[in-house]
Scaffold this motif. Structure first.
Motif, PDB file in Angstrom:
ATOM      1  N   UNK A 207      36.068  44.526  29.909  1.00 23.28           N
ATOM      2  CA  UNK A 207      37.284  44.218  28.994  1.00 23.28           C
ATOM      3  C   UNK A 207      38.039  43.205  29.629  1.00 23.28           C
ATOM      4  N   UNK A 208      38.297  43.199  30.887  1.00 26.09           N
ATOM      5  CA  UNK A 208      38.850  42.372  31.853  1.00 26.09           C
ATOM      6  C   UNK A 208      38.162  40.670  31.950  1.00 26.09           C
ATOM      7  N   UNK A 209      37.190  40.856  31.966  1.00 24.58           N
ATOM      8  CA  UNK A 209      36.431  39.464  31.910  1.00 24.58           C
ATOM      9  C   UNK A 209      36.424  38.974  30.343  1.00 24.58           C
ATOM     10  N   UNK A 210      36.324  39.718  29.467  1.00 22.78           N
ATOM     11  CA  UNK A 210      36.523  39.113  28.260  1.00 22.78           C
ATOM     12  C   UNK A 210      37.848  38.495  28.018  1.00 22.78           C
ATOM     13  N   UNK A 211      39.051  39.296  28.749  1.00 21.71           N
ATOM     14  CA  UNK A 211      40.087  38.635  28.421  1.00 21.71           C
ATOM     15  C   UNK A 211      40.290  37.035  28.844  1.00 21.71           C
TER      16      UNK A 211
END
Length: 408
Positions: A207-211
């Motif tokens: 989820x952090x990477x997707x941001x």
């Protein structure tokens, strides 16, 4: 914007495919078709659209067809009928050379069991896809180092993947998928082989990477909690059929059938259901400059309430007025309600969850106003609705309990 589209896709394994497809068109189910033809219907009449930049989760139990459908997206498996579009370009009948170009530039896949080369280093594994494309060594290793750093493996690039933990190996698999900078990332049960704690950490990191990346991700899982945590939208499959597509909140609050209802019955609704789903939209209001005490009393009488939200003409929320205060003003002969507006009212936004609304019940017995960024009133959420959603009790039961408590 639409990134992927699937139109009426079916996949049948077996020799008598034509007969199986005819039975499928006539409404026969998977078991009946297997019995009549010996063919297995893996996917039936799948239709879906995946938006650019979203995490789209396809979930279901073993044998539901979810992983098979994913493999149709990059044509590792060719569908029997139907069409697949990437960037509005049909790839269903694309020739091998064109398809290879799509796979290299548009799509990357991350597998459940990593699919790594254990005798090679982390750097070599991450750069492997570009090595197959004959990208010069310096260029492919520079690109690989970027993604190694992105997934938090800087410093491990010269270690062999066989020396790494399961969670770190999964990071290597993710880095390899990202190394070519694909537009679409296909993740097949990518975290299923990990221990629960590491799995949760990898979900958080994705989820952090997707941001940062804003990739289009198609994620396969059999775990509803994982689907809810990761998915912008979820498609639930059963026996090769897509039963329902929607956000986690849409699926939980409005299940398509009894199968979906049973699937989601043990989900903690308080973490998912939001004010926007349970609010009473466009409630009766008192308008500051237009409604005097007599007008407000009439609105209260018509709506059967002892308190009203007050707004300006542009629906900016100001606070609440209560019946006893309005009666006092009317008896005094006042013409406006300016002096009795209770402004110390906590408001919420439409995406506030039940979990975050519950603490407010100890501070107010008024309906909680739901506002947008401009503080315009969108609706109100009653305390009864909050309790009903968090406990599963019927509103009538809750009302009776409240009435008994008042009588005591």
């Amino acid at each position: 914007m639409e990134k992927i589209r699937i139109e009426n896709l079916s996949l049948v394994f077996g020799k008598a495919k034509s007969k199986a497809l005819k039975l499928l068109e006539n409404g026969k189910n998977k078991a009946e078709i297997l019995d009549a033809t010996g063919c297995t219907v893996a996917v039936q009449h799948a239709n879906l659209s995946i938006n650019e930049g979203e995490i789209f989760v396809i979930m279901g139990l073993s044998g539901s067809g979810k992983s098979t459908l994913l493999r149709c997206l990059n044509r590792l498996i060719n569908p029997t009928t139907g069409k697949i579009f990437i960037n509005n370009q049909e790839i269903t009948n694309m020739k091998e050379r064109e398809l290879l170009n799509i796979r290299r530039k548009e799509l990357a896949m991350v597998f459940q069991h990593f699919g790594l080369l254990p005798h090679r280093t982390v750097l070599s594994n991450v750069a492997f896809g570009q090595e197959l494309q004959a990208v010069p060594k310096a260029e492919r290793e520079a690109q690989a180092m970027e993604t190694i750093e992105l997934v938090g493996l800087k410093g491990y690039e010269q270690q062999k993947v066989s020396e790494l933990s399961g969670g770190m190996q999964q990071r290597v698999g993710l880095a390899r998928g990202l190394a070519n900078k694909p537009e679409v990332l296909l993740m097949d049960e990518a975290f299923s082989a990990l221990d629960p704690l590491i799995r949760s950490q990898m979900q958080d990191e994705l989820l952090i990477l997707q941001e940062k990346m804003k990739k289009t991700i198609v994620f396969i899982t059999h775990d509803l909690d994982e689907a809810i945590k990761l998915g912008d939208r979820i498609a639930i499959m059963k026996d090769g059929e897509i039963v329902q597509i929607g956000t986690s909140e849409e699926i939980i609050t409005n299940p398509a059938n009894d199968y979906i209802k049973s699937f989601v019955e043990n989900v903690d609704r308080s973490k998912i259901v939001t004010a926007g789903s349970i609010m009473f939209a466009k409630p009766k209001v008192a308008r500051l400059k237009k409604d005097g005490p007599a007008g407000v009393l009439r609105i209260m009488r018509e709506s059967g309430t002892e308190h009203l939200p007050v707004v300006r003409n542009n629906r900016t929320f100001l606070g609440y007025v209560k019946l006893e205060d309005v009666l006092g003003l009317k008896n005094e002969g006042a013409k406006t309600i300016d002096g009795i507006i209770r402004e110390d009212v906590m408001s919420i936004t439409a995406d506030t969850t039940i979990e975050n609304m519950l603490p407010l019940l100890s501070k107010t017995n008024l309906p909680i106003p739901v506002v947008n960024e401009e503080n315009h009133l969108l609706g109100v959420v009653s305390p009864t609705s909050i309790i009903a959603e968090s406990t599963g009790m019927a509103k009538t039961e809750i009302h009776e309990i409240i009435q008994k408590a008042i009588e005591l």
